[in-house]
Design a protein around this motif. Sequence first.
Motif, mmCIF file in Angstrom:
data_model
loop_
_atom_site.group_PDB
_atom_site.id
_atom_site.type_symbol
_atom_site.label_atom_id
_atom_site.label_comp_id
_atom_site.label_asym_id
_atom_site.label_seq_id
_atom_site.Cartn_x
_atom_site.Cartn_y
_atom_site.Cartn_z
ATOM 1 N N GLU A 266 -27.497 35.252 110.995
ATOM 2 C CA GLU A 266 -27.258 33.807 111.305
ATOM 3 C C GLU A 266 -28.613 33.170 111.753
ATOM 4 O OE1 GLU A 266 -25.055 32.779 114.857
ATOM 5 O OE2 GLU A 266 -25.653 34.621 115.923
ATOM 6 N N PHE A 267 -28.897 31.939 111.699
ATOM 7 C CA PHE A 267 -29.994 31.205 112.208
ATOM 8 C C PHE A 267 -29.785 30.964 113.543
ATOM 9 C CE2 PHE A 267 -32.459 27.357 112.946
ATOM 10 C CZ PHE A 267 -33.783 27.846 112.943
ATOM 11 N N THR A 268 -30.668 31.170 114.330
ATOM 12 C CA THR A 268 -30.689 30.806 115.924
ATOM 13 C C THR A 268 -31.638 30.126 116.356
ATOM 14 O OG1 THR A 268 -31.828 32.744 116.782
ATOM 15 C CG2 THR A 268 -29.422 33.060 116.340
ATOM 16 N N LEU A 269 -31.937 29.591 117.564
ATOM 17 C CA LEU A 269 -33.043 29.160 118.006
ATOM 18 C C LEU A 269 -34.191 29.997 118.138
ATOM 19 C CD1 LEU A 269 -31.696 26.413 120.563
ATOM 20 C CD2 LEU A 269 -33.195 25.980 118.638
ATOM 21 N N ALA A 270 -33.881 31.292 118.081
ATOM 22 C CA ALA A 270 -35.088 32.359 118.015
ATOM 23 C C ALA A 270 -35.299 32.772 116.628
ATOM 24 C CB ALA A 270 -34.656 33.538 118.865
ATOM 25 N N GLY A 271 -34.718 31.982 115.617
ATOM 26 C CA GLY A 271 -35.041 32.279 113.997
ATOM 27 C C GLY A 271 -33.832 33.194 113.650
ATOM 28 N N VAL A 272 -33.903 33.844 112.498
ATOM 29 C CA VAL A 272 -32.866 34.465 111.700
ATOM 30 C C VAL A 272 -32.683 35.909 112.510
ATOM 31 C CG1 VAL A 272 -31.996 35.485 109.661
ATOM 32 C CG2 VAL A 272 -33.146 33.324 109.641
ATOM 33 N N ARG A 273 -31.445 36.159 112.616
ATOM 34 C CA ARG A 273 -31.312 37.580 113.337
ATOM 35 C C ARG A 273 -29.849 37.950 112.986
ATOM 36 N NH1 ARG A 273 -28.780 36.767 119.324
ATOM 37 N NH2 ARG A 273 -26.983 37.805 118.375
ATOM 38 N N ALA A 274 -29.687 39.345 113.108
ATOM 39 C CA ALA A 274 -28.290 39.922 112.805
ATOM 40 C C ALA A 274 -27.365 39.480 113.448
ATOM 41 C CB ALA A 274 -28.588 41.606 112.995
ATOM 42 N N LEU A 275 -26.116 39.083 112.877
ATOM 43 C CA LEU A 275 -24.900 38.661 113.340
ATOM 44 C C LEU A 275 -24.305 39.544 114.564
ATOM 45 C CD1 LEU A 275 -23.167 35.942 113.148
ATOM 46 C CD2 LEU A 275 -21.748 37.597 111.930
ATOM 47 N N ASP A 276 -24.243 39.021 115.732
ATOM 48 C CA ASP A 276 -23.761 40.202 116.840
ATOM 49 C C ASP A 276 -22.565 39.914 116.960
ATOM 50 O OD1 ASP A 276 -23.059 41.241 119.383
ATOM 51 O OD2 ASP A 276 -25.082 40.584 120.264
ATOM 52 N N PRO A 277 -21.536 40.898 116.659
ATOM 53 C CA PRO A 277 -20.099 40.712 116.680
ATOM 54 C C PRO A 277 -19.528 40.469 117.822
ATOM 55 C CG PRO A 277 -20.921 43.159 116.650
ATOM 56 C CD PRO A 277 -22.174 42.293 116.470
ATOM 57 N N HIS A 278 -20.283 40.699 119.038
ATOM 58 C CA HIS A 278 -19.331 40.733 120.122
ATOM 59 C C HIS A 278 -19.813 39.016 120.863
ATOM 60 C CE1 HIS A 278 -19.159 44.873 119.933
ATOM 61 N NE2 HIS A 278 -20.569 44.945 120.076
ATOM 62 N N GLU A 279 -20.549 38.416 120.381
ATOM 63 C CA GLU A 279 -20.857 37.101 120.882
ATOM 64 C C GLU A 279 -19.862 36.234 120.403
ATOM 65 O OE1 GLU A 279 -25.911 37.284 121.031
ATOM 66 O OE2 GLU A 279 -24.846 36.065 119.618
ATOM 67 N N PRO A 280 -19.774 34.999 120.966
ATOM 68 C CA PRO A 280 -18.708 34.126 120.777
ATOM 69 C C PRO A 280 -19.192 33.283 119.550
ATOM 70 C CG PRO A 280 -19.288 33.636 123.078
ATOM 71 C CD PRO A 280 -20.392 34.742 122.575
ATOM 72 N N VAL A 281 -18.304 33.151 118.530
ATOM 73 C CA VAL A 281 -18.406 32.322 117.435
ATOM 74 C C VAL A 281 -18.839 30.975 117.781
ATOM 75 C CG1 VAL A 281 -16.020 31.732 116.941
ATOM 76 C CG2 VAL A 281 -17.675 31.807 115.374
ATOM 77 N N CYS A 282 -19.921 30.360 116.979
ATOM 78 C CA CYS A 282 -20.514 29.231 117.475
ATOM 79 C C CYS A 282 -20.709 28.146 116.150
ATOM 80 C CB CYS A 282 -21.634 29.597 118.109
ATOM 81 S SG CYS A 282 -22.483 28.151 118.636
ATOM 82 N N HIS A 283 -20.885 26.976 116.323
ATOM 83 C CA HIS A 283 -21.096 25.865 115.467
ATOM 84 C C HIS A 283 -19.806 25.723 114.258
ATOM 85 C CE1 HIS A 283 -25.086 25.053 116.949
ATOM 86 N NE2 HIS A 283 -25.229 26.744 116.651
#
Length: 415
Positions: A266-283
């Motif tokens: 996914e794209f984040t404010l820190a650039g593209v990174r692996a999708l973290d399965p434990h983080e809340p789904v967003c956007h």
Amino acid sequence: MTARQMPATSAMAARFDHVRRRTLDLCVGLSAEDLQLQSMPDASPGKWHLAHTTWFFEQFVLGRDPAYRPRDATWSRLFNSYYESVGPRHARPQRGLLSRPSLDDVRGYRHAIDDAVRDLLSRDSDPELATLVSLGLQHEQQHQELLLTDIKHALWCNPLQPAYRAPMPPTATATVPLRFIDGHDGIVEIGHRGDGFAFDNETPRHRTLLHPHALANRLVTNAEYLAFVREGGYREPGLWLSDGWATVQRESWQHPLYWRDDLASEFTLAGVRALDPHEPVCHLSYYEAEAFARWAGARLPTEAEWETAAQRVPVEGNLQDEQRFQPRAAHGDADLLQIYGDVWEWTASPYIGYPRFRPLPGSLGEYNGKFMCGQWVLRGGSCVTPRDHLRATYRNFFPPHARWQFAGLRLGQDR
């Protein structure tokens, strides 16, 4: 106290400096070109956010004095957002075309208005002045959040997908088990009590009836939403509201905004990174949140259910002050986790006025009340919301198709 009643305090000038400086701090590392971008009609350039928040203080604080003359009267049209009663406005979708005034000119404008407001605060202890300054600072904090959401969308539109900031390390290697916590039922009170600042749409405090229900102990995760995607959630019309399904078809949605088609990054404010399965789904849009809840055999909480639960939870969490600018996996063993921060939580409640609601008098009455149609309420703040901007009664609102905000969901169910 409501925005009408906030008294003057000796700390007002210090808070004014803190909030105004924080907005500029969020722009560190962004170029003039970055701050000129408008990636879609719903977003605004960073430069416009810097100017509009300044115009607000000039118009509604300094402008209280009939003898005051604007620093540049032609700028009012450029930086007025939606206050029809104040005067004409530049069209919102065309804010990115405003190459003039320059970023340096806008920064100079901020400095000049800041000096004038500071001077006014040093010699005027009128409680009404303190109320207006406090409202302006809360307004500016809303635009701090918008600045971050808008620049994220703009950078994502760049094929290079550059980062706004350096990445932060993951925070969890496991997901807190999902469980449902029984909520209060019967007659409860929600809405602002009268202590501290509140927007007019949080008032008046009133009674409402809650039926037996439960709320999930944490937010829905990426892994849980990924299961919805892989099981054909975006291809099953029976899960969607009619307008939601029409939007999915028209916009060719297949997954949350900023997820890549590989469903692994996914794209984040820190650039593209692996999708973290434990983080809340967003956007997510309201449509997506509602469809997922239906697929999961649950529903979205109402805002009254959410607020009643949140009243007993301190305002703590992964908020702008943490400077992660990315949702964080749930941790801890409290009954209700992630009530504040991480992602705004869509509710099942349309954005309407409370019983006996009255907007602020004059032009400021356009701030909230006139949007009470076709919008849905979100609660709890996000990872880009300032901590001292939030409270249990805070009501955010967006149209149901909006998905560029840091918005996700918590499940609810009937008992």
